[in-house]
Design a protein around this motif. Structure first.
Motif, mmCIF file in Angstrom:
data_model
loop_
_atom_site.group_PDB
_atom_site.id
_atom_site.type_symbol
_atom_site.label_atom_id
_atom_site.label_comp_id
_atom_site.label_asym_id
_atom_site.label_seq_id
_atom_site.Cartn_x
_atom_site.Cartn_y
_atom_site.Cartn_z
ATOM 1 N N CYS A 69 0.821 -1.208 0.000
ATOM 2 C CA CYS A 69 0.000 0.000 0.000
ATOM 3 C C CYS A 69 0.850 1.251 0.000
ATOM 4 O O CYS A 69 1.952 1.272 0.537
ATOM 5 C CB CYS A 69 -0.926 0.024 1.213
ATOM 6 S SG CYS A 69 -2.129 -1.305 1.190
ATOM 7 N N CYS A 78 -4.616 -1.331 3.120
ATOM 8 C CA CYS A 78 -5.343 -2.581 3.374
ATOM 9 C C CYS A 78 -5.191 -3.065 4.816
ATOM 10 O O CYS A 78 -6.065 -3.742 5.342
ATOM 11 C CB CYS A 78 -4.872 -3.657 2.402
ATOM 12 S SG CYS A 78 -3.197 -4.264 2.724
ATOM 13 N N GLY A 79 -4.071 -2.744 5.436
ATOM 14 C CA GLY A 79 -3.835 -3.226 6.801
ATOM 15 C C GLY A 79 -3.339 -4.666 6.849
ATOM 16 O O GLY A 79 -3.124 -5.212 7.920
ATOM 17 N N LEU A 80 -3.167 -5.285 5.686
ATOM 18 C CA LEU A 80 -2.809 -6.710 5.643
ATOM 19 C C LEU A 80 -1.474 -7.018 4.959
ATOM 20 O O LEU A 80 -0.846 -8.030 5.265
ATOM 21 C CB LEU A 80 -3.907 -7.501 4.908
ATOM 22 C CG LEU A 80 -5.313 -7.429 5.494
ATOM 23 C CD1 LEU A 80 -6.335 -7.976 4.512
ATOM 24 C CD2 LEU A 80 -5.368 -8.191 6.809
ATOM 25 N N CYS A 81 -1.056 -6.161 4.049
ATOM 26 C CA CYS A 81 0.164 -6.466 3.311
ATOM 27 C C CYS A 81 1.391 -6.309 4.223
ATOM 28 O O CYS A 81 1.270 -5.809 5.347
ATOM 29 C CB CYS A 81 0.288 -5.564 2.075
ATOM 30 S SG CYS A 81 0.526 -3.822 2.473
ATOM 31 N N CYS A 84 2.053 -2.715 5.480
ATOM 32 C CA CYS A 84 1.054 -2.305 6.486
ATOM 33 C C CYS A 84 1.353 -2.991 7.819
ATOM 34 O O CYS A 84 1.246 -2.381 8.883
ATOM 35 C CB CYS A 84 -0.361 -2.663 6.039
ATOM 36 S SG CYS A 84 -1.044 -1.513 4.828
HETATM 37 ZN ZN ZN Z 1 -1.434 -2.747 2.897
#
Ligand code: ZN
Length: 215
Positions: A69, A78-81, A84
């Motif tokens: 991101c 996204c908070g997931l990659c 992040c």
């Molecule tokens: Zn991300």
């Protein structure tokens, strides 16, 4: 089981460095950020170092075709990659914690610059402003983080290693030739045990091949 990662980065500085602080200073328009513990010393703030490493990591991962991101657009994170996870996102605390790097042996001077307004074609509007610059040979930064496993901590170390090697200039005055640096030494340890150079290189390669097999 959790694993604690500690990283120490030493950079060689090839130019002066400038990060604008909030403290007003007589005769200087753009004064350096200074240590809150010891106001005599300029610092490279943790947030600047974090933003710089994040940008470099994003560029590398995207170049490998992996999701990363854009750190300048918090609303779209996204908070997931991996970026992040390591550097944080809205509603997700970063796994890594950065410290201010104190420039304890620096000398400082003030440069005059001219800014030009490019809005008007006929007459350029000129404005003279002064920038305080810090000069020091080397800079050492510390990062720590807590991970669920040793493997995750090693992966984070590998990404920080390649990101720190790939970035070339830091701070707000990059376009004026300040903030040029090069990674000189990188040491990482997990739960107090130092990772060898071979470990780091192997982990970096794993990061790349993992990406390739996913693509
Ligand atoms: Zn991300």
């Amino acid at each position: 089981m959790s694993a604690r990662l500690e990283v120490r980065l030493t950079f060689r500085l090839h130019s002066g460095i400038h990060v604008t602080g909030e403290q007003a200073q007589l005769w200087t328009d753009k004064a350096l950020v200074r240590s809150w513990k010891d106001p005599g010393h300029p610092v490279l703030p943790a947030t600047t170092l974090k933003g710089w490493l994040r940008e470099s990591a994003e560029r590398l991962l995207r170049g490998l075709g992996q999701p990363a991101c854009d750190g300048s657009r918090p609303g779209a994170m996204c908070g997931l990659c991996l970026v992040c996870e390591l550097f944080g996102a809205p509603r997700r605390r970063s796994t890594l914690r950065f410290s201010d790097a104190v420039l304890a042996e620096s000398r400082t001077d003030v440069r005059m610059n001219v800014s030009l307004s490019r809005h008007r074609k006929t007459a350029y509007e000129e404005r003279l402003f002064s920038t305080e610059v810090a000069w020091q040979k080397e800079l050492t930064a510390h990062i720590e983080g807590w991970f669920g496993s040793r493997a995750e901590a090693q992966q984070a170390a590998a990404l920080l290693y390649v990101a720190a090697r790939a970035g070339f200039a830091i701070g707000a005055a990059r376009s004026r030739g300040l903030g040029w640096l090069k990674l000189k030494a990188f040491t990482a340890s997990v739960d107090g045990k130092e990772l060898s150079d071979e470990d780091l290189v192997a982990q970096s390669k794993a990061l790349v091949s993992q990406t390739e097999s996913r693509a």
